[in-house]
Design an enzyme around this catalytic site. Structure first.
Site, PDB file in Angstrom:
ATOM      1  CG  ASP A 120      -2.386   0.693   0.938  1.00 51.35           C
ATOM      2  OD1 ASP A 120      -2.074   1.789   0.846  1.00 51.35           O
ATOM      3  OD2 ASP A 120      -3.543  -0.089   0.788  1.00 51.35           O
TER       4      ASP A 120
ATOM      5  CB  VAL B 116      -8.153  -6.088   2.228  1.00 52.30           C
ATOM      6  CG1 VAL B 116      -8.972  -6.343   3.217  1.00 52.30           C
ATOM      7  CG2 VAL B 116      -8.580  -7.026   1.206  1.00 52.30           C
ATOM      8  CE  LYS B 117      -4.572   0.145  -2.209  1.00 55.47           C
ATOM      9  NZ  LYS B 117      -5.772   0.782  -0.566  1.00 55.47           N
ATOM     10  NE  ARG B 118      -5.148  -9.453   3.617  1.00 58.85           N
ATOM     11  CZ  ARG B 118      -4.884  -8.494   4.129  1.00 58.85           C
ATOM     12  NH1 ARG B 118      -3.644  -7.464   4.060  1.00 58.85           N
ATOM     13  NH2 ARG B 118      -4.472  -8.460   5.262  1.00 58.85           N
ATOM     14  CB  THR B 144      -9.030  -3.070  -2.419  1.00 56.56           C
ATOM     15  OG1 THR B 144      -8.676  -3.193  -0.839  1.00 56.56           O
ATOM     16  CG2 THR B 144      -9.620  -1.396  -2.333  1.00 56.56           C
TER      17      THR B 144
END
Lengths: 319, 319
Positions: A120, B116-118, B144
């Site tokens: 991020d 969470v941008k996993r 996300t």
């Protein structure tokens, strides 16, 4: 990266055991116990839901499974790599078991590589870097990170790694079939996207090169791409490689040999299923065993598989 | 994406409140209480470490802060977006508060977008997709995801989203300065990497287009790139946008207007600090207030800031 390289030298083994439990990798006995635990929990507290009871019981089963494997391999491998997704799938109870697994591995002297693939920007990346800066909370020595957001997402991890004597591994060329879709796009200067990422990774690590010549910013390079891996080894002389995709995904010792440097260093190869699920190919396993007996088979098979992998890698490397 | 679009229509507000607590965004009164809690915990149990006691107390403070804000905005915004990194920074206790926050927002009727941008591959991505398939554990309506690994890392999320009537948002063009490093590389066919990702995202969503014409696979497009956002809106006619970077990062209502479609739909704009830390600009706040009084100021300032943001967006969109 010096701590990891020293640990590899101590046991003469450039491999890491992936602790990625899934229900289908656990012996039936452990799952039966988890089912019995779930039934007891539901009976004792009718406000508990089946999902919560089951994921909590399964998390406990994962921990027993992991502890058996850690005990069995702690003196012959330098490192373990728990894949946090497997634990996160069980909710917060799963994450408690993730940290307990990391703690146990740490206490047994293993280097703990948290496969978290976080990424991020700015203060958010700094929060994720807590994985390294607050060692007591997560007990990891390194984490994997995703580079898609550029250096803004990497700097906080590099700073935390320097402060905590830890490391990071950025995804460069992943082992999966569709890794080509974005990573292999050809740019106008002739290089692919993953080669650009490789150059950035080499640059991001430039001011953290250790005694053994490798920086704190490693790269993830899949075993399933031997040619690309060989070229990346040339392109990234100060970048240590984490190589997934060995064994179950198809990578062989010969495939990964080109990802090491001329001294047989520069990379560590991961195997997960090939080690932790090797009990499934053993004649000593039977469903009639007790749970403790089944875990003993799990442990001795994992040790045997880790030994074979070490020997195969060392033979391919001429070490 | 229909549920989100309907929720936006109901309150006539295409914005989402980012619940990204950090110590410096909390009023002094809450931090003082957390410090007092920590001291009590250390006194009561000398086996507890200072790190554990402090992160646990701070997590509790985050929850009180979040609940005050959720209560204040629940009837005027359609959605909240907790940033999981902020909670993960506090270890497992922080993640308990993340899920409690999602649960409270859900119970108040809000659409919960877990930032969470996993991103991972195959069975590992399937494990992360548990965020959506095991709703009871995480209480999110969307998450996300990071696209760097290609479709292998996306399919499990899309499958889970279809099954659970949920959505995902893939990173396309992020709001941070260094997003150019990889995302803006120019490929041999003339398109940038982020445009290629945009085309993949449009394709990944093609078989999940809902009643309002948008698929379950949304895109993250930063408010700080108005020109690129306008072009992406043309390029991705079935892709709903999540637009971060408004307010504190510099994006204005005029900047984001081009990311909406001709009906004033097609996007939701996030603000975090601009809403949750607006109390810092209020004359009604003072360090002499009690903790409950301070939380009331936090809440009413958040409501006022969310109202202003709604009105500014609607004015820019001519809605």
């Amino acid at each position: 990266m010096d701590r990891l390289i020293d640990a590899i030298a101590t046991v003469n083994n450039p491999s890491v055991v992936g602790l990625d439990p899934k229900p289908q990798l656990l012996p039936k006995q452990l799952l039966d116990e988890a089912r019995a635990d779930t039934a007891r929990a539901l009976e004792a507290d009718d406000s508990t839901s089946e999902t919560f009871a089951w994921t909590s019981s399964l998390a406990t089963a994962y921990l027993r499974f992991n502890l058996a494997i850690i005990d069995a391999v702690a003196d012959i491998v330098p490192a373990v790599k728990p894949q946090i997704a497997m634990y996160e799938a069980l909710g917060v109870n799963g994450l408690l078991v993730y940290t307990a697994t990391c703690r146990q591995a740490h206490d047994r002297g293993l280097y703990v590589l948290g496969d978290v693939k976080r990424g991020d920007i700015g203060s958010t990346a700094a929060a994720y870097a807590g994985h390294l800066s607050e060692h007591e909370l997560w007990m990891e020595d390194a984490v994997t990170v995703n580079p898609y957001l550029g250096v803004d997402g990497i700097t906080p991890f590099v700073d935390a790694a320097k402060e905590a004597d830890a490391d990071i591994f950025a995804l460069v060329k992943t082992s999966n079939p569709s890794s080509d879709e974005i990573q292999n796009l050809r740019t106008v200067d002739g290089a692919t996207v993953y080669e650009h990422v490789a150059d950035l990774v080499e640059q991001w690590g430039a001011d953290s090169i250790g005694e053994h010549g490798y920086s704190r910013v490693g790269a993830v390079v899949g075993a399933t791409h031997p040619q690309e891996g060989r070229e990346l080894r040339e392109r990234m002389p100060h970048t240590f490689f984490l190589v997934p995709g060995y064994g179950a995904q198809g990578g062989t010792a010969a495939d990964v040999a080109g990802m090491f440097d001329e001294h047989g260093s520069g990379a560590i190869v991961n195997s997960s299923r090939g080690i932790i699920a090797s009990w499934r190919n053993s004649e000593r396993y039977s469903e009639d065993l007790s749970c403790d007996e089944a875990l003993k088979v799990v442990a001795s098979c994992a040790r045997a598989a880790a030994t074979t992998m070490r020997d195969n890698l060392n033979a391919a490397l001429g070490r």
